[in-house]
Design an enzyme around this catalytic site. Sequence first.
Site, PDB file in Angstrom:
ATOM      1  N   LYS A 147       0.860  -1.192   0.000  1.00 26.33           N
ATOM      2  CA  LYS A 147       0.000   0.000   0.000  1.00 26.33           C
ATOM      3  C   LYS A 147       0.894   1.238   0.000  1.00 26.33           C
ATOM      4  CE  LYS A 147      -1.792   2.935   2.536  1.00 26.33           C
ATOM      5  NZ  LYS A 147      -1.764   3.993   1.516  1.00 26.33           N
ATOM      6  N   GLU A 206       9.260   2.544  11.049  1.00 25.54           N
ATOM      7  CA  GLU A 206      10.232   3.654  10.977  1.00 25.54           C
ATOM      8  C   GLU A 206       9.469   4.964  10.854  1.00 25.54           C
ATOM      9  OE1 GLU A 206      13.468   3.375  11.678  1.00 25.54           O
ATOM     10  OE2 GLU A 206      12.857   1.333  12.103  1.00 25.54           O
ATOM     11  N   CYS A 223      13.139  12.435   6.615  1.00 22.56           N
ATOM     12  CA  CYS A 223      13.072  12.174   8.057  1.00 22.56           C
ATOM     13  C   CYS A 223      14.414  12.504   8.695  1.00 22.56           C
ATOM     14  CB  CYS A 223      12.706  10.724   8.299  1.00 22.56           C
ATOM     15  SG  CYS A 223      13.792   9.587   7.460  1.00 22.56           S
ATOM     16  N   GLU A 257       8.206  17.631  14.652  1.00 23.51           N
ATOM     17  CA  GLU A 257       8.661  17.447  13.268  1.00 23.51           C
ATOM     18  C   GLU A 257       7.817  18.317  12.332  1.00 23.51           C
ATOM     19  OE1 GLU A 257       7.901  13.792  11.024  1.00 23.51           O
ATOM     20  OE2 GLU A 257      10.010  13.762  10.439  1.00 23.51           O
TER      21      GLU A 257
HETATM   22  N1  LIG Z   1      12.446   6.740   9.626  1.00 20.76           N
HETATM   23  C1  LIG Z   1      12.439   6.598   8.316  1.00 20.76           C
HETATM   24  O1  LIG Z   1      13.164   5.801   7.745  1.00 20.76           O
HETATM   25  C2  LIG Z   1      11.519   7.464   7.491  1.00 20.76           C
HETATM   26  C3  LIG Z   1      11.704   7.530   6.113  1.00 20.76           C
HETATM   27  C4  LIG Z   1      10.849   8.320   5.349  1.00 20.76           C
HETATM   28  C5  LIG Z   1       9.846   9.047   5.952  1.00 20.76           C
HETATM   29  N2  LIG Z   1       9.705   8.982   7.301  1.00 20.76           N
HETATM   30  C6  LIG Z   1       8.656   9.779   7.949  1.00 20.76           C
HETATM   31  O2  LIG Z   1       7.460   9.717   7.183  1.00 20.76           O
HETATM   32  C7  LIG Z   1       6.693  10.875   7.361  1.00 20.76           C
HETATM   33  C8  LIG Z   1       6.293  11.441   6.023  1.00 20.76           C
HETATM   34  O3  LIG Z   1       5.648  10.481   5.265  1.00 20.76           O
HETATM   35  P1  LIG Z   1       4.060  10.423   5.102  1.00 20.76           P
HETATM   36  O4  LIG Z   1       3.500  11.801   5.157  1.00 20.76           O
HETATM   37  O5  LIG Z   1       3.797   9.587   3.904  1.00 20.76           O
HETATM   38  O6  LIG Z   1       3.635   9.661   6.433  1.00 20.76           O
HETATM   39  P2  LIG Z   1       2.188   9.149   6.848  1.00 20.76           P
HETATM   40  O7  LIG Z   1       2.324   8.501   8.176  1.00 20.76           O
HETATM   41  O8  LIG Z   1       1.156  10.188   6.689  1.00 20.76           O
HETATM   42  O9  LIG Z   1       1.850   8.043   5.742  1.00 20.76           O
HETATM   43  C9  LIG Z   1       2.687   6.924   5.537  1.00 20.76           C
HETATM   44  C10 LIG Z   1       1.856   5.800   4.949  1.00 20.76           C
HETATM   45  O10 LIG Z   1       0.894   5.391   5.907  1.00 20.76           O
HETATM   46  C11 LIG Z   1      -0.382   5.321   5.302  1.00 20.76           C
HETATM   47  N3  LIG Z   1      -1.412   5.481   6.333  1.00 20.76           N
HETATM   48  C12 LIG Z   1      -2.015   6.636   6.730  1.00 20.76           C
HETATM   49  N4  LIG Z   1      -2.911   6.357   7.713  1.00 20.76           N
HETATM   50  C13 LIG Z   1      -2.848   5.025   7.934  1.00 20.76           C
HETATM   51  C14 LIG Z   1      -3.519   4.138   8.829  1.00 20.76           C
HETATM   52  N5  LIG Z   1      -4.417   4.576   9.700  1.00 20.76           N
HETATM   53  N6  LIG Z   1      -3.209   2.821   8.799  1.00 20.76           N
HETATM   54  C15 LIG Z   1      -2.268   2.365   7.929  1.00 20.76           C
HETATM   55  N7  LIG Z   1      -1.611   3.147   7.061  1.00 20.76           N
HETATM   56  C16 LIG Z   1      -1.897   4.460   7.060  1.00 20.76           C
HETATM   57  C17 LIG Z   1      -0.321   6.407   4.245  1.00 20.76           C
HETATM   58  O11 LIG Z   1      -1.334   6.216   3.290  1.00 20.76           O
HETATM   59  C18 LIG Z   1       1.074   6.195   3.708  1.00 20.76           C
HETATM   60  O12 LIG Z   1       1.094   5.123   2.796  1.00 20.76           O
HETATM   61  C19 LIG Z   1       7.584  11.832   8.142  1.00 20.76           C
HETATM   62  O13 LIG Z   1       7.197  11.814   9.482  1.00 20.76           O
HETATM   63  C20 LIG Z   1       8.970  11.235   7.964  1.00 20.76           C
HETATM   64  O14 LIG Z   1       9.866  11.589   8.970  1.00 20.76           O
HETATM   65  C21 LIG Z   1      10.500   8.207   8.071  1.00 20.76           C
HETATM   66  N1  LIG Z   2      17.675   7.622   4.291  1.00 23.19           N
HETATM   67  C1  LIG Z   2      17.464   9.020   4.015  1.00 23.19           C
HETATM   68  C2  LIG Z   2      16.262   9.559   4.720  1.00 23.19           C
HETATM   69  C3  LIG Z   2      15.003   8.765   4.590  1.00 23.19           C
HETATM   70  C4  LIG Z   2      13.862   9.473   5.190  1.00 23.19           C
HETATM   71  O1  LIG Z   2      13.223  10.339   4.718  1.00 23.19           O
HETATM   72  C5  LIG Z   2      18.674   9.826   4.455  1.00 23.19           C
HETATM   73  O2  LIG Z   2      19.581   9.276   5.057  1.00 23.19           O
HETATM   74  O3  LIG Z   2      18.690  11.014   4.203  1.00 23.19           O
END
Ligand SMILES: NC(=O)c1ccc[n+]([C@@H]2O[C@H](COP(=O)([O-])OP(=O)(O)OC[C@H]3O[C@@H](n4cnc5c(N)ncnc54)[C@H](O)[C@@H]3O)[C@@H](O)[C@H]2O)c1
Ligand SMILES: N[C@@H](CCC=O)C(=O)O
Length: 515
Positions: free
Chosen positions: A205, A286, A320, A416
């Site tokens: 998804k 994550e 992130c 954030e």
């Molecule tokens: N730690 C990491 O490796 C990492 C990497 C990339 C992004 N991020 C984080 O992701 C966030 C940005 O991404 P985003 O806006 O897509 O995040 P989000 O949490 O809004 O959405 C992520 C995914 O979850 C789905 N989702 C939303 N509600 C849900 C529910 N109730 N149940 C199951 N799935 C659901 C969304 O459709 C999407 O596919 C930021 O907080 C960023 O820091 C973390």
């Molecule tokens: N792995 C990426 C960050 C992924 C999250 O958004 C970095 O190291 O910059």
Amino acid sequence: MVVPYTHEPFTDFTVEENRRKMEDALKKIEAEFGKEYPLIIGGERITTEDKIKVVNPANKEEVLGFVSKSNKELADKAMEVADETFKTWRKSDPNFRADILFRAAAIVRRRKFEFSAHLVKEGGKPWKEADADTAEAIDFLEYYGRQMLKIKDGVEVNSRPIEHNQFHYIPLGVGLVISPWNFLFAIMAGTTTAAMVTGNTVLLKPASATPIIAYKLMEVLEEAGMPKGVVNYIPGPGSEVGDYLVEHPRTRFVSFTGSREVGTRIFERAAVVQEGQIWLKRTIIEMGGKDTIVVDNEADLELAAESIVQSAFGFSGQKCSACSRAVIHEDVYDQVKNRVIELTNELTHGDPTDNHNFMGPVIDQAAYDKIMGYIEIGKEEGKLVAGGEGDDSKGWFIKPTVFADVDPKARIMQEEIFGPVVALTKAKDFDEAIEIANNTEYGLTGAVITNNREHLEQARVDFHVGNLYFNRGCTAAIVGYQPFGGFNMSGTDSKAGGPDYLIQHMQGKTTSEML
Ligand SMILES: NC(=O)c1ccc[n+]([C@@H]2O[C@H](COP(=O)([O-])OP(=O)(O)OC[C@H]3O[C@@H](n4cnc5c(N)ncnc54)[C@H](O)[C@@H]3O)[C@@H](O)[C@H]2O)c1
Ligand SMILES: N[C@@H](CCC=O)C(=O)O
């Protein structure tokens, strides 16, 4: 034997040939705009009435496509298919599974410019960032393929003369992979293929803002020889399809990357044992970050300012790992602050189709409104010294924004923002700087800029983040080189692109035969 893993090199767009190839690719993909994309369940293409309209965040009028939306009934169908396919896929040869990843990597590499051009349009990524996203997707495929070959025969355990003991990793079952929009290709491809190469079947998804690239990955995996039903493509609203599948009793594990809010919700819901469920669900989660660069008084101050600006504003701060706070020793605070302001004001900003722009848009209206809201909060909490303006008339553009003299406990220092906003604060010494750096609920990335060896060693022990960098910025981890994942509310520290990652999608089985 496969050749040893090395990461995919980045494209040098100052080379005329590369620039031309990217321009051609950007033109070529325009022919696909407005196309319809069905779901893929068991290899079958299913078109629904209800569709996700996908637009270019730099130009809302440019509609990239219409993607069919799954619902509970289709999610159930996908679960049945994945459950059934698992019966055979779990016994498939790990070499065969790894080969699919190697071939998929080769297919993407051959069409690298086309994929990167797509990321410019669907993700609003500047060329350099789009190229890095495609390179990272290739890296995940190459790295996880090789990791699977490493662990396929298990790990040696002791035996005695009367018995032969073996320890192997076996797959878990059906995995729900939920991916974010920011690394729309790399994270989506990495989390999906890690789950499938380990012998699990997958319900994919993708994020609703960026589902087309996930369809393209499906096509690549199919071309690479992936059997039907191994990965099933079911884009749809997180609140409906996501919640439903997280709670489904046949879901064996959830691999989620996204916000803290959704991640904690999934963690809680997956922990509840449903009627008919015969396992405890595994979660690989994550989440976000509030990442800090610490600048010491004995430091290369130009490097410090450049690291802050690049890490804060690369891909409009929508990583992130992005630097959203800098803690600067009071002796050098003014110097670093002034240079950060100068460098920020020099950044070019606009439609990322034009490679002259360092920064593009933010992903959508909700992100724009949220970030602009934080900019208003920042005006109350600190001194606005650069940027602060937005324009959502054509696309969702926000200027790179710097707040100075912010209290370490202020909201813009703690929450954030996930946009091009960085807050600067002063520390009286290095101890206090590390204390401030650790004072959020997150623990994803951080960097220290110093020439003081003792301070580097102190940070190595006391700066509590999953990815700590010295004398560089805090973004841009490379698969197989800097395994990526955070502590505390940044997630389960699963370390994507690292040697322990695949095992989290498997369970250990001991067999002991009496001789
Ligand atoms: N730690 C990491 O490796 C990492 C990497 C990339 C992004 N991020 C984080 O992701 C966030 C940005 O991404 P985003 O806006 O897509 O995040 P989000 O949490 O809004 O959405 C992520 C995914 O979850 C789905 N989702 C939303 N509600 C849900 C529910 N109730 N149940 C199951 N799935 C659901 C969304 O459709 C999407 O596919 C930021 O907080 C960023 O820091 C973390
Ligand atoms: N792995 C990426 C960050 C992924 C999250 O958004 C970095 O190291 O910059």
